[in-house]
Design a protein around this motif. Sequence first.
Motif, PDB file in Angstrom:
ATOM      1  N   TYR A  70      -1.255  27.699 -45.665  1.00  0.00           N
ATOM      2  CA  TYR A  70      -0.908  29.120 -45.578  1.00  0.00           C
ATOM      3  C   TYR A  70       0.024  29.539 -46.715  1.00  0.00           C
ATOM      4  O   TYR A  70      -0.252  30.528 -47.418  1.00  0.00           O
ATOM      5  CB  TYR A  70      -0.245  29.421 -44.234  1.00  0.00           C
ATOM      6  N   TYR A  71       1.124  28.796 -46.903  1.00  0.00           N
ATOM      7  CA  TYR A  71       2.114  29.192 -47.912  1.00  0.00           C
ATOM      8  C   TYR A  71       1.492  29.239 -49.301  1.00  0.00           C
ATOM      9  O   TYR A  71       1.599  30.239 -50.019  1.00  0.00           O
ATOM     10  CB  TYR A  71       3.295  28.219 -47.898  1.00  0.00           C
ATOM     11  N   PHE A  72       0.823  28.154 -49.689  1.00  0.00           N
ATOM     12  CA  PHE A  72       0.255  28.113 -51.038  1.00  0.00           C
ATOM     13  C   PHE A  72      -0.995  28.982 -51.156  1.00  0.00           C
ATOM     14  O   PHE A  72      -1.325  29.440 -52.256  1.00  0.00           O
ATOM     15  CB  PHE A  72      -0.049  26.659 -51.442  1.00  0.00           C
ATOM     16  N   GLY A  73      -1.662  29.249 -50.039  1.00  0.00           N
ATOM     17  CA  GLY A  73      -2.780  30.193 -50.069  1.00  0.00           C
ATOM     18  C   GLY A  73      -2.303  31.599 -50.381  1.00  0.00           C
ATOM     19  O   GLY A  73      -2.905  32.308 -51.192  1.00  0.00           O
ATOM     20  N   MET A  74      -1.205  32.002 -49.736  1.00  0.00           N
ATOM     21  CA  MET A  74      -0.630  33.315 -50.015  1.00  0.00           C
ATOM     22  C   MET A  74      -0.035  33.371 -51.422  1.00  0.00           C
ATOM     23  O   MET A  74      -0.154  34.381 -52.128  1.00  0.00           O
ATOM     24  CB  MET A  74       0.446  33.659 -48.977  1.00  0.00           C
ATOM     25  N   ALA A  75       0.612  32.284 -51.846  1.00  0.00           N
ATOM     26  CA  ALA A  75       1.184  32.231 -53.195  1.00  0.00           C
ATOM     27  C   ALA A  75       0.092  32.363 -54.250  1.00  0.00           C
ATOM     28  O   ALA A  75       0.279  33.033 -55.276  1.00  0.00           O
ATOM     29  CB  ALA A  75       1.957  30.935 -53.390  1.00  0.00           C
ATOM     30  N   SER A  76      -1.065  31.749 -53.997  1.00  0.00           N
ATOM     31  CA  SER A  76      -2.174  31.848 -54.961  1.00  0.00           C
ATOM     32  C   SER A  76      -2.653  33.295 -55.086  1.00  0.00           C
ATOM     33  O   SER A  76      -2.989  33.749 -56.186  1.00  0.00           O
ATOM     34  CB  SER A  76      -3.330  30.945 -54.525  1.00  0.00           C
ATOM     35  N   LEU A 113       8.911  33.704 -53.262  1.00  0.00           N
ATOM     36  CA  LEU A 113       9.755  34.245 -52.190  1.00  0.00           C
ATOM     37  C   LEU A 113       8.944  34.984 -51.130  1.00  0.00           C
ATOM     38  O   LEU A 113       9.177  34.799 -49.926  1.00  0.00           O
ATOM     39  CB  LEU A 113      10.807  35.185 -52.784  1.00  0.00           C
ATOM     40  N   ILE A 114       7.995  35.813 -51.553  1.00  0.00           N
ATOM     41  CA  ILE A 114       7.199  36.585 -50.588  1.00  0.00           C
ATOM     42  C   ILE A 114       6.434  35.679 -49.623  1.00  0.00           C
ATOM     43  O   ILE A 114       6.488  35.878 -48.401  1.00  0.00           O
ATOM     44  CB  ILE A 114       6.249  37.557 -51.316  1.00  0.00           C
ATOM     45  N   PRO A 115       5.724  34.624 -50.110  1.00  0.00           N
ATOM     46  CA  PRO A 115       5.067  33.709 -49.166  1.00  0.00           C
ATOM     47  C   PRO A 115       6.059  32.972 -48.259  1.00  0.00           C
ATOM     48  O   PRO A 115       5.724  32.659 -47.119  1.00  0.00           O
ATOM     49  CB  PRO A 115       4.333  32.722 -50.085  1.00  0.00           C
ATOM     50  N   THR A 116       7.274  32.717 -48.778  1.00  0.00           N
ATOM     51  CA  THR A 116       8.293  32.073 -47.944  1.00  0.00           C
ATOM     52  C   THR A 116       8.657  32.968 -46.770  1.00  0.00           C
ATOM     53  O   THR A 116       8.731  32.509 -45.618  1.00  0.00           O
ATOM     54  CB  THR A 116       9.561  31.778 -48.777  1.00  0.00           C
ATOM     55  N   LEU A 117       8.876  34.257 -47.037  1.00  0.00           N
ATOM     56  CA  LEU A 117       9.201  35.201 -45.974  1.00  0.00           C
ATOM     57  C   LEU A 117       8.032  35.344 -44.995  1.00  0.00           C
ATOM     58  O   LEU A 117       8.247  35.437 -43.775  1.00  0.00           O
ATOM     59  CB  LEU A 117       9.554  36.567 -46.586  1.00  0.00           C
ATOM     60  N   GLN A 118       6.818  35.358 -45.519  1.00  0.00           N
ATOM     61  CA  GLN A 118       5.642  35.430 -44.648  1.00  0.00           C
ATOM     62  C   GLN A 118       5.551  34.201 -43.746  1.00  0.00           C
ATOM     63  O   GLN A 118       5.297  34.317 -42.546  1.00  0.00           O
ATOM     64  CB  GLN A 118       4.365  35.544 -45.494  1.00  0.00           C
ATOM     65  N   ARG A 148      -5.047  39.189 -37.914  1.00  0.00           N
ATOM     66  CA  ARG A 148      -5.087  40.460 -38.640  1.00  0.00           C
ATOM     67  C   ARG A 148      -3.781  40.744 -39.371  1.00  0.00           C
ATOM     68  O   ARG A 148      -3.792  41.197 -40.517  1.00  0.00           O
ATOM     69  CB  ARG A 148      -5.401  41.592 -37.659  1.00  0.00           C
ATOM     70  N   ASN A 149      -2.655  40.467 -38.711  1.00  0.00           N
ATOM     71  CA  ASN A 149      -1.351  40.814 -39.280  1.00  0.00           C
ATOM     72  C   ASN A 149      -0.906  39.871 -40.379  1.00  0.00           C
ATOM     73  O   ASN A 149      -0.341  40.310 -41.395  1.00  0.00           O
ATOM     74  CB  ASN A 149      -0.292  40.848 -38.175  1.00  0.00           C
ATOM     75  N   PHE A 150      -1.139  38.569 -40.190  1.00  0.00           N
ATOM     76  CA  PHE A 150      -0.569  37.578 -41.100  1.00  0.00           C
ATOM     77  C   PHE A 150      -1.564  37.008 -42.117  1.00  0.00           C
ATOM     78  O   PHE A 150      -1.154  36.375 -43.083  1.00  0.00           O
ATOM     79  CB  PHE A 150       0.037  36.414 -40.298  1.00  0.00           C
ATOM     80  N   VAL A 151      -2.843  37.219 -41.896  1.00  0.00           N
ATOM     81  CA  VAL A 151      -3.851  36.660 -42.822  1.00  0.00           C
ATOM     82  C   VAL A 151      -4.686  37.761 -43.453  1.00  0.00           C
ATOM     83  O   VAL A 151      -4.711  37.924 -44.679  1.00  0.00           O
ATOM     84  CB  VAL A 151      -4.769  35.652 -42.095  1.00  0.00           C
ATOM     85  N   LEU A 152      -5.355  38.530 -42.613  1.00  0.00           N
ATOM     86  CA  LEU A 152      -6.313  39.518 -43.114  1.00  0.00           C
ATOM     87  C   LEU A 152      -5.632  40.623 -43.917  1.00  0.00           C
ATOM     88  O   LEU A 152      -6.062  40.955 -45.031  1.00  0.00           O
ATOM     89  CB  LEU A 152      -7.091  40.110 -41.937  1.00  0.00           C
ATOM     90  N   ALA A 153      -4.574  41.194 -43.373  1.00  0.00           N
ATOM     91  CA  ALA A 153      -3.878  42.302 -44.053  1.00  0.00           C
ATOM     92  C   ALA A 153      -3.288  41.888 -45.401  1.00  0.00           C
ATOM     93  O   ALA A 153      -3.517  42.562 -46.410  1.00  0.00           O
ATOM     94  CB  ALA A 153      -2.794  42.874 -43.138  1.00  0.00           C
ATOM     95  N   PRO A 154      -2.525  40.764 -45.486  1.00  0.00           N
ATOM     96  CA  PRO A 154      -1.982  40.371 -46.798  1.00  0.00           C
ATOM     97  C   PRO A 154      -3.063  40.061 -47.832  1.00  0.00           C
ATOM     98  O   PRO A 154      -2.958  40.500 -48.979  1.00  0.00           O
ATOM     99  CB  PRO A 154      -1.167  39.104 -46.482  1.00  0.00           C
ATOM    100  N   TYR A 155      -4.109  39.329 -47.425  1.00  0.00           N
ATOM    101  CA  TYR A 155      -5.177  39.001 -48.372  1.00  0.00           C
ATOM    102  C   TYR A 155      -5.838  40.272 -48.906  1.00  0.00           C
ATOM    103  O   TYR A 155      -6.148  40.368 -50.099  1.00  0.00           O
ATOM    104  CB  TYR A 155      -6.234  38.117 -47.702  1.00  0.00           C
ATOM    105  N   PHE A 156      -6.073  41.232 -48.022  1.00  0.00           N
ATOM    106  CA  PHE A 156      -6.720  42.473 -48.427  1.00  0.00           C
ATOM    107  C   PHE A 156      -5.838  43.255 -49.401  1.00  0.00           C
ATOM    108  O   PHE A 156      -6.310  43.736 -50.443  1.00  0.00           O
ATOM    109  CB  PHE A 156      -7.036  43.327 -47.198  1.00  0.00           C
TER     110      PHE A 156
END
Length: 255
Positions: A70-76, A113-118, A148-156
Amino acid sequence: MTLTTFLIDTERFKYPERPIVFLSACYFMVSMGYLTKHFIGHEKVACDGRVIKYSSTGQSSCTIVYLLVYYFGMASSIWWVILSFTWFLSAGLKWGNEAISKISHFFHLAAWLIPTLQSISVLVHPAVDGDPLAGICYVGNTSIEHLRNFVLAPYFVYLVIGTTFLLAGFVSLFRIRSVIKQQGGIGAGSKADKLEKLMIRIGIFSVLYTVPATIVIACHLYESNFHDDWMTTLACPCVQQTDEWRRQPVYLILM
Protein backbone atom coordinates in the motif's frame (compact mmCIF):
# COMPACT_ATOMS: atom_id res chain seq x y z
CA MET A 1 17.56 -2.92 -14.21
CA THR A 2 16.50 0.70 -13.85
CA LEU A 3 17.78 0.89 -10.27
CA THR A 4 21.05 -0.83 -11.19
CA THR A 5 21.62 1.60 -14.06
CA PHE A 6 20.96 4.51 -11.72
CA LEU A 7 23.35 3.23 -9.04
CA ILE A 8 26.11 2.75 -11.62
CA ASP A 9 25.80 6.31 -12.91
CA THR A 10 23.59 8.52 -10.73
CA GLU A 11 24.44 11.68 -12.70
CA ARG A 12 22.98 10.20 -15.87
CA PHE A 13 19.40 10.58 -14.61
CA LYS A 14 18.51 14.23 -14.29
CA TYR A 15 15.18 15.98 -13.98
CA PRO A 16 12.63 15.77 -15.48
CA GLU A 17 13.28 12.01 -15.99
CA ARG A 18 14.76 11.22 -12.55
CA PRO A 19 11.33 10.47 -10.96
CA ILE A 20 11.24 7.36 -13.20
CA VAL A 21 13.99 5.91 -10.95
CA PHE A 22 11.96 6.43 -7.78
CA LEU A 23 8.84 5.20 -9.58
CA SER A 24 10.70 1.98 -10.42
CA ALA A 25 12.01 1.69 -6.85
CA CYS A 26 8.46 1.92 -5.49
CA TYR A 27 7.20 -0.80 -7.81
CA PHE A 28 10.18 -2.94 -6.84
CA MET A 29 9.08 -2.69 -3.18
CA VAL A 30 5.46 -3.44 -4.13
CA SER A 31 6.65 -6.61 -5.88
CA MET A 32 8.57 -7.55 -2.70
CA GLY A 33 5.27 -7.27 -0.81
CA TYR A 34 3.60 -9.73 -3.17
CA LEU A 35 6.58 -12.09 -3.14
CA THR A 36 6.77 -12.10 0.67
CA LYS A 37 3.88 -14.60 0.86
CA HIS A 38 6.06 -17.14 -0.95
CA PHE A 39 8.71 -16.88 1.77
CA ILE A 40 6.48 -16.50 4.84
CA GLY A 41 3.53 -18.52 3.60
CA HIS A 42 0.12 -17.70 2.16
CA GLU A 43 -1.90 -18.37 5.33
CA LYS A 44 0.62 -16.80 7.70
CA VAL A 45 0.20 -13.48 5.90
CA ALA A 46 -3.49 -13.24 5.02
CA CYS A 47 -5.31 -16.00 6.89
CA ASP A 48 -5.47 -17.79 10.22
CA GLY A 49 -6.98 -21.11 9.24
CA ARG A 50 -10.40 -20.24 7.81
CA VAL A 51 -10.40 -16.78 9.38
CA ILE A 52 -9.16 -13.63 7.59
CA LYS A 53 -6.41 -11.75 9.39
CA TYR A 54 -6.58 -8.08 10.32
CA SER A 55 -3.62 -5.84 11.12
CA SER A 56 -5.14 -5.04 14.54
CA THR A 57 -5.43 -8.71 15.52
CA GLY A 58 -3.07 -10.59 13.19
CA GLN A 59 0.67 -11.09 13.24
CA SER A 60 3.16 -8.41 12.19
CA SER A 61 3.67 -10.14 8.81
CA CYS A 62 0.22 -8.91 7.78
CA THR A 63 1.12 -5.30 8.59
CA ILE A 64 4.54 -5.54 6.91
CA VAL A 65 3.07 -6.85 3.65
CA TYR A 66 0.35 -4.18 3.78
CA LEU A 67 2.96 -1.42 4.19
CA LEU A 68 5.06 -2.74 1.30
CA VAL A 69 2.12 -2.97 -1.10
CA TYR A 70 0.00 0.00 0.00
CA TYR A 71 2.62 2.57 1.06
CA PHE A 72 4.90 2.10 -1.94
CA GLY A 73 1.92 1.71 -4.27
CA MET A 74 0.66 5.14 -3.25
CA ALA A 75 4.20 6.57 -3.36
CA SER A 76 4.59 5.29 -6.93
CA SER A 77 1.40 7.13 -7.93
CA ILE A 78 2.71 10.35 -6.42
CA TRP A 79 6.03 9.92 -8.23
CA TRP A 80 3.97 9.60 -11.42
CA VAL A 81 2.36 12.96 -10.61
CA ILE A 82 5.82 14.44 -9.92
CA LEU A 83 7.16 13.01 -13.18
CA SER A 84 4.29 14.60 -15.10
CA PHE A 85 4.75 17.87 -13.19
CA THR A 86 8.51 18.06 -13.92
CA TRP A 87 7.77 17.20 -17.54
CA PHE A 88 5.32 20.12 -17.60
CA LEU A 89 7.89 22.46 -15.97
CA SER A 90 10.49 21.44 -18.56
CA ALA A 91 8.31 21.33 -21.68
CA GLY A 92 5.68 23.91 -20.82
CA LEU A 93 7.44 26.48 -18.65
CA LYS A 94 10.99 25.98 -20.05
CA TRP A 95 12.57 25.15 -16.68
CA GLY A 96 16.11 23.75 -16.86
CA ASN A 97 17.51 20.70 -15.04
CA GLU A 98 19.18 22.82 -12.37
CA ALA A 99 16.04 24.85 -11.66
CA ILE A 100 13.94 21.72 -11.20
CA SER A 101 16.66 20.08 -9.05
CA LYS A 102 16.58 23.03 -6.64
CA ILE A 103 13.00 22.20 -5.64
CA SER A 104 13.48 18.40 -5.69
CA HIS A 105 13.39 18.24 -1.86
CA PHE A 106 9.73 19.29 -2.05
CA PHE A 107 9.11 16.37 -4.40
CA HIS A 108 10.63 13.91 -1.92
CA LEU A 109 8.70 15.48 0.95
CA ALA A 110 5.40 15.03 -0.88
CA ALA A 111 6.20 11.57 -2.30
CA TRP A 112 7.15 10.03 1.06
CA LEU A 113 5.08 12.06 3.54
CA ILE A 114 1.64 11.84 1.89
CA PRO A 115 1.70 8.00 1.66
CA THR A 116 2.91 7.92 5.28
CA LEU A 117 -0.13 9.92 6.40
CA GLN A 118 -2.39 7.72 4.28
CA SER A 119 -0.89 4.53 5.72
CA ILE A 120 -1.23 5.78 9.30
CA SER A 121 -4.84 6.77 8.65
CA VAL A 122 -5.57 3.27 7.32
CA LEU A 123 -3.99 1.65 10.41
CA VAL A 124 -5.87 3.95 12.79
CA HIS A 125 -9.32 3.13 11.38
CA PRO A 126 -8.30 0.07 11.15
CA ALA A 127 -8.88 -0.82 7.51
CA VAL A 128 -6.22 -3.49 6.79
CA ASP A 129 -7.46 -7.01 6.16
CA GLY A 130 -6.25 -10.19 4.51
CA ASP A 131 -6.94 -11.12 0.93
CA PRO A 132 -7.48 -14.92 0.85
CA LEU A 133 -7.14 -15.00 -2.95
CA ALA A 134 -3.91 -13.01 -3.39
CA GLY A 135 -2.42 -14.09 -0.05
CA ILE A 136 -1.53 -10.55 1.00
CA CYS A 137 -2.85 -7.96 3.44
CA TYR A 138 -4.28 -4.84 1.87
CA VAL A 139 -7.11 -2.32 2.28
CA GLY A 140 -10.80 -2.87 1.59
CA ASN A 141 -10.92 -6.64 1.03
CA THR A 142 -13.93 -6.89 3.35
CA SER A 143 -15.06 -3.25 3.46
CA ILE A 144 -16.12 -1.45 0.31
CA GLU A 145 -16.14 1.88 2.14
CA HIS A 146 -12.45 1.47 2.98
CA LEU A 147 -11.70 0.40 -0.58
CA ARG A 148 -13.34 3.52 -1.98
CA ASN A 149 -11.86 5.96 0.54
CA PHE A 150 -8.31 4.68 0.87
CA VAL A 151 -7.60 3.02 -2.49
CA LEU A 152 -9.97 4.03 -5.26
CA ALA A 153 -10.22 7.77 -4.50
CA PRO A 154 -6.44 8.42 -4.11
CA TYR A 155 -5.53 6.40 -7.22
CA PHE A 156 -8.14 8.25 -9.27
CA VAL A 157 -7.03 11.69 -8.03
CA TYR A 158 -3.34 10.96 -8.65
CA LEU A 159 -4.02 9.62 -12.15
CA VAL A 160 -6.15 12.64 -13.12
CA ILE A 161 -3.62 15.17 -11.78
CA GLY A 162 -0.69 13.42 -13.46
CA THR A 163 -2.50 13.08 -16.78
CA THR A 164 -3.48 16.76 -16.66
CA PHE A 165 0.15 17.87 -16.27
CA LEU A 166 1.16 15.44 -19.01
CA LEU A 167 -1.36 16.79 -21.50
CA ALA A 168 -0.42 20.37 -20.62
CA GLY A 169 3.20 19.54 -21.44
CA PHE A 170 2.21 18.00 -24.76
CA VAL A 171 0.14 21.07 -25.70
CA SER A 172 3.18 23.27 -25.04
CA LEU A 173 5.42 21.03 -27.15
CA PHE A 174 2.96 21.09 -30.05
CA ARG A 175 3.01 24.88 -29.92
CA ILE A 176 6.81 24.95 -29.88
CA ARG A 177 6.91 22.53 -32.80
CA SER A 178 4.52 24.73 -34.79
CA VAL A 179 6.62 27.84 -34.10
CA ILE A 180 9.84 26.07 -35.18
CA LYS A 181 8.26 24.94 -38.46
CA GLN A 182 6.80 28.38 -39.17
CA GLN A 183 10.11 30.14 -38.53
CA GLY A 184 12.02 27.75 -40.75
CA GLY A 185 15.69 28.55 -41.23
CA ILE A 186 18.82 26.42 -40.87
CA GLY A 187 18.36 23.47 -38.54
CA ALA A 188 14.63 23.98 -38.09
CA GLY A 189 13.83 20.57 -39.54
CA SER A 190 16.38 18.88 -37.28
CA LYS A 191 14.97 20.61 -34.17
CA ALA A 192 11.44 19.61 -35.11
CA ASP A 193 12.54 15.99 -35.62
CA LYS A 194 14.22 15.88 -32.19
CA LEU A 195 11.10 17.33 -30.62
CA GLU A 196 8.93 14.75 -32.33
CA LYS A 197 11.17 11.90 -31.10
CA LEU A 198 10.96 13.25 -27.55
CA MET A 199 7.18 13.47 -27.78
CA ILE A 200 6.98 9.90 -29.09
CA ARG A 201 9.14 8.60 -26.21
CA ILE A 202 7.15 10.42 -23.57
CA GLY A 203 3.93 9.37 -25.27
CA ILE A 204 4.87 5.67 -25.26
CA PHE A 205 5.90 5.82 -21.60
CA SER A 206 2.67 7.62 -20.72
CA VAL A 207 0.53 5.00 -22.44
CA LEU A 208 2.48 2.20 -20.72
CA TYR A 209 1.65 3.80 -17.37
CA THR A 210 -1.83 5.29 -17.79
CA VAL A 211 -3.46 2.30 -19.49
CA PRO A 212 -2.59 -0.24 -16.74
CA ALA A 213 -3.36 2.36 -14.05
CA THR A 214 -6.77 2.99 -15.60
CA ILE A 215 -7.43 -0.76 -15.79
CA VAL A 216 -6.58 -1.12 -12.09
CA ILE A 217 -9.02 1.66 -11.19
CA ALA A 218 -11.69 0.02 -13.38
CA CYS A 219 -11.16 -3.30 -11.57
CA HIS A 220 -11.51 -1.58 -8.18
CA LEU A 221 -14.70 0.10 -9.43
CA TYR A 222 -16.01 -3.29 -10.55
CA GLU A 223 -15.37 -4.77 -7.11
CA SER A 224 -16.80 -1.79 -5.22
CA ASN A 225 -20.03 -1.79 -7.27
CA PHE A 226 -20.85 -5.51 -7.01
CA HIS A 227 -19.12 -6.69 -3.81
CA ASP A 228 -22.25 -6.38 -1.66
CA ASP A 229 -24.30 -8.38 -4.20
CA TRP A 230 -21.72 -11.19 -4.20
CA MET A 231 -21.66 -11.32 -0.40
CA THR A 232 -25.48 -11.31 -0.26
CA THR A 233 -25.64 -14.26 -2.65
CA LEU A 234 -23.16 -16.23 -0.52
CA ALA A 235 -24.64 -15.33 2.87
CA CYS A 236 -28.31 -15.40 1.90
CA PRO A 237 -29.09 -18.24 -0.59
CA CYS A 238 -32.75 -17.22 -0.45
CA VAL A 239 -31.87 -14.01 -2.32
CA GLN A 240 -31.74 -14.78 -6.01
CA GLN A 241 -29.72 -12.43 -8.23
CA THR A 242 -30.99 -12.36 -11.80
CA ASP A 243 -27.74 -11.13 -13.35
CA GLU A 244 -24.69 -13.41 -13.51
CA TRP A 245 -22.24 -10.63 -12.60
CA ARG A 246 -24.24 -9.94 -9.44
CA ARG A 247 -24.15 -13.58 -8.33
CA GLN A 248 -20.38 -14.05 -8.52
CA PRO A 249 -17.35 -12.04 -9.69
CA VAL A 250 -15.37 -12.62 -12.85
CA TYR A 251 -12.24 -14.16 -11.35
CA LEU A 252 -9.84 -12.59 -13.86
CA ILE A 253 -11.10 -9.04 -13.19
CA LEU A 254 -11.13 -9.59 -9.41
CA MET A 255 -7.51 -10.74 -9.42
